[in-house]
Write a protein that holds these residues in place. Structure first.
Motif, PDB file in Angstrom:
ATOM      1  N   VAL A  15       0.262   7.719  -7.433  1.00  0.00           N
ATOM      2  CA  VAL A  15      -1.429   6.945  -7.807  1.00  0.00           C
ATOM      3  C   VAL A  15      -1.744   8.261  -7.099  1.00  0.00           C
ATOM      4  O   VAL A  15      -1.446   8.069  -5.876  1.00  0.00           O
ATOM      5  CB  VAL A  15      -1.721   5.739  -8.248  1.00  0.00           C
ATOM      6  CG1 VAL A  15      -0.968   5.259  -9.298  1.00  0.00           C
ATOM      7  CG2 VAL A  15      -0.441   5.277  -6.365  1.00  0.00           C
ATOM      8  N   PRO A  16      -3.059   8.257  -6.818  1.00  0.00           N
ATOM      9  CA  PRO A  16      -3.546   8.849  -6.120  1.00  0.00           C
ATOM     10  C   PRO A  16      -3.297   8.929  -4.082  1.00  0.00           C
ATOM     11  O   PRO A  16      -3.007   8.895  -3.371  1.00  0.00           O
ATOM     12  CB  PRO A  16      -5.095   8.940  -6.173  1.00  0.00           C
ATOM     13  CG  PRO A  16      -4.676   8.913  -8.041  1.00  0.00           C
ATOM     14  CD  PRO A  16      -3.645   8.434  -7.992  1.00  0.00           C
ATOM     15  N   ASP A  17      -3.411   7.282  -4.282  1.00  0.00           N
ATOM     16  CA  ASP A  17      -2.904   6.872  -3.218  1.00  0.00           C
ATOM     17  C   ASP A  17      -2.270   6.367  -2.920  1.00  0.00           C
ATOM     18  O   ASP A  17      -1.331   4.767  -2.200  1.00  0.00           O
ATOM     19  CB  ASP A  17      -4.012   5.720  -2.515  1.00  0.00           C
ATOM     20  CG  ASP A  17      -4.330   5.514  -1.403  1.00  0.00           C
ATOM     21  OD1 ASP A  17      -3.522   6.035  -0.041  1.00  0.00           O
ATOM     22  OD2 ASP A  17      -4.342   4.202  -1.432  1.00  0.00           O
ATOM     23  N   ASP A  18      -0.437   6.915  -2.939  1.00  0.00           N
ATOM     24  CA  ASP A  18       0.581   5.823  -2.876  1.00  0.00           C
ATOM     25  C   ASP A  18       0.816   5.967  -1.289  1.00  0.00           C
ATOM     26  O   ASP A  18       0.876   7.162  -0.848  1.00  0.00           O
ATOM     27  CB  ASP A  18       1.572   6.233  -3.945  1.00  0.00           C
ATOM     28  CG  ASP A  18       2.889   6.572  -3.948  1.00  0.00           C
ATOM     29  OD1 ASP A  18       2.953   5.590  -3.158  1.00  0.00           O
ATOM     30  OD2 ASP A  18       3.430   6.727  -4.866  1.00  0.00           O
ATOM     31  N   GLY A  19       1.130   5.015  -1.495  1.00  0.00           N
ATOM     32  CA  GLY A  19       1.359   4.819   0.493  1.00  0.00           C
ATOM     33  C   GLY A  19       0.841   5.201   1.691  1.00  0.00           C
ATOM     34  O   GLY A  19       0.961   5.313   2.421  1.00  0.00           O
ATOM     35  N   GLY A  20      -0.523   5.388   1.129  1.00  0.00           N
ATOM     36  CA  GLY A  20      -2.029   5.671   1.510  1.00  0.00           C
ATOM     37  C   GLY A  20      -1.926   6.467   2.822  1.00  0.00           C
ATOM     38  O   GLY A  20      -2.320   7.213   3.370  1.00  0.00           O
ATOM     39  N   VAL A  21      -1.233   7.629   1.970  1.00  0.00           N
ATOM     40  CA  VAL A  21      -1.488   9.241   1.899  1.00  0.00           C
ATOM     41  C   VAL A  21      -3.210   9.611   2.338  1.00  0.00           C
ATOM     42  O   VAL A  21      -3.461  10.278   3.019  1.00  0.00           O
ATOM     43  CB  VAL A  21      -1.186   9.913   1.082  1.00  0.00           C
ATOM     44  CG1 VAL A  21       0.503   9.711   1.273  1.00  0.00           C
ATOM     45  CG2 VAL A  21      -1.504  10.011  -0.737  1.00  0.00           C
ATOM     46  N   ILE A  22      -3.715   9.494   1.499  1.00  0.00           N
ATOM     47  CA  ILE A  22      -5.765   9.657   1.194  1.00  0.00           C
ATOM     48  C   ILE A  22      -5.980   9.180   2.399  1.00  0.00           C
ATOM     49  O   ILE A  22      -6.592   9.890   2.595  1.00  0.00           O
ATOM     50  CB  ILE A  22      -6.100   8.374  -0.378  1.00  0.00           C
ATOM     51  CG1 ILE A  22      -5.287   9.266  -1.647  1.00  0.00           C
ATOM     52  CG2 ILE A  22      -7.593   9.140   0.054  1.00  0.00           C
ATOM     53  CD1 ILE A  22      -6.498   8.286  -2.552  1.00  0.00           C
ATOM     54  N   ASP A  23      -5.801   8.105   3.228  1.00  0.00           N
ATOM     55  CA  ASP A  23      -5.903   7.883   4.394  1.00  0.00           C
ATOM     56  C   ASP A  23      -5.426   8.607   5.697  1.00  0.00           C
ATOM     57  O   ASP A  23      -6.408   8.908   6.262  1.00  0.00           O
ATOM     58  CB  ASP A  23      -6.068   6.279   5.219  1.00  0.00           C
ATOM     59  CG  ASP A  23      -7.367   5.260   4.016  1.00  0.00           C
ATOM     60  OD1 ASP A  23      -7.876   5.695   3.472  1.00  0.00           O
ATOM     61  OD2 ASP A  23      -6.600   4.850   4.093  1.00  0.00           O
ATOM     62  N   ALA A  24      -4.614   8.559   5.511  1.00  0.00           N
ATOM     63  CA  ALA A  24      -4.016   9.680   6.159  1.00  0.00           C
ATOM     64  C   ALA A  24      -4.258  10.737   6.719  1.00  0.00           C
ATOM     65  O   ALA A  24      -4.780  11.392   7.458  1.00  0.00           O
ATOM     66  CB  ALA A  24      -2.664  10.078   5.656  1.00  0.00           C
TER      67      ALA A  24
END
Length: 276
Positions: free
Chosen positions: A83-92
């Motif tokens: 999914v787009p925010d797999d593992g919090g990558v969007i916030d990173a």
């Protein structure tokens, strides 16, 4: 393939962001300056001019020398995200960007590397058919960088969507051994993930210009991470996943146009139909 996240507020105050969008400062009364994409305080790309009637543009500048990879998430990007925010990558990656509204979109693309002035170049092809050559130089617009074409489709009878992935530095700067490693991985079926901040510019020429008059929707993905992966995918003819963070307030497009992008991106790829 497309997976959507929810539009969300990301980023840090603009002065703290490693990447930001700026207007070039000019002397009082000098008119609006260039639209710029700035990386680490240095102008990296000139973007389509504010008026919306000038030709669509991304042009690499001589101070574009940095990529924005994050070592902390490299292992997660070796394969595809669920999914787009797999593992919090969007916030990173959001921590690199200026505060604003972003729409996360997860795409699967098959990039084709294009060299300006050669076969498949948008600027000397489709753009010239609409705007003609630059009136001063007598030449097409020149982006000063190779880039990747990934998708195009019809918006409506008077508009067409063109999608580009633009590296922060040219593929010739990539480490050959890393590109070859990804080619090998992709040959075994791996689909790695790249990350980009994206803008939508809708440009339409003023009346009286060459015959193929329509609106050009330019969806530009500026690579933050994945330079070696994109080159490997283009070399091997394999797909790569692209996490796009679409900057909703930074392009030359109204909110209704941005809202149409996900549906347009699910359409079949189709070239612009021109009159015989």
């Amino acid at each position: 393939m497309i997976k959507l996240g929810e539009a969300r507020r990301l980023g840090v105050p603009a002065p703290e962001a490693r990447l930001r969008f700026e207007a070039e400062q000019r002397e009082t009364g000098g008119g609006p300056g260039r639209r710029l994409l700035v990386v680490d305080g240095e102008p990296a790309f000139e973007l389509s001019f504010w008026c919306g009637t000038c030709p669509f543009l991304f042009r690499r500048l001589e101070t574009a020398r940095q990529t924005l990879s994050l070592e902390s998430v490299q292992e997660r990007f070796t394969g595809a995200l669920a999914v787009p925010d797999d593992g919090g990558v969007i916030d990173a990656f959001g921590a690199l960007l200026p505060e604003g509204e972003y729409l996360p979109v997860l795409l699967r693309v098959e990039p084709r590397l294009v060299v300006p002035g050669q076969e498949g170049d948008y600027f000397s092809g489709e753009q010239v058919a609409t705007w003609g050559l630059d009136q001063f130089w007598g030449l097409p617009e020149y982006p000063h960088t190779p880039y990747y074409r990934t998708f195009e489709t019809t918006v409506d009878a008077s508009a067409h969507l063109y999608e580009f992935v633009v590296p922060m530095v040219p593929p010739t700067w990539n480490a050959r051994e890393r590109v070859e490693e990804y080619v090998e991985l992709m040959g075994r079926g791996t689909v790695p993930t790249a990350v980009a901040v994206s803008t939508l510019d809708v440009c339409e020429p003023a009346s009286g210009l060459p015959a193929d008059h329509y609106r050009h929707w330019g969806l530009t993905h500026f690579l933050l991470d994945g330079h070696h992966k994109l080159e490997a995918a283009a070399t091997a003819g394999r797909p790569v996943q692209l996490l796009s963070l679409l900057a909703l307030g930074e392009g030359l497009a109204v909110s209704e146009d941005c809202a149409r992008l996900p549906a347009l991106r699910t359409q079949l790829r189709s070239a612009r139909a021109t009159a015989a």
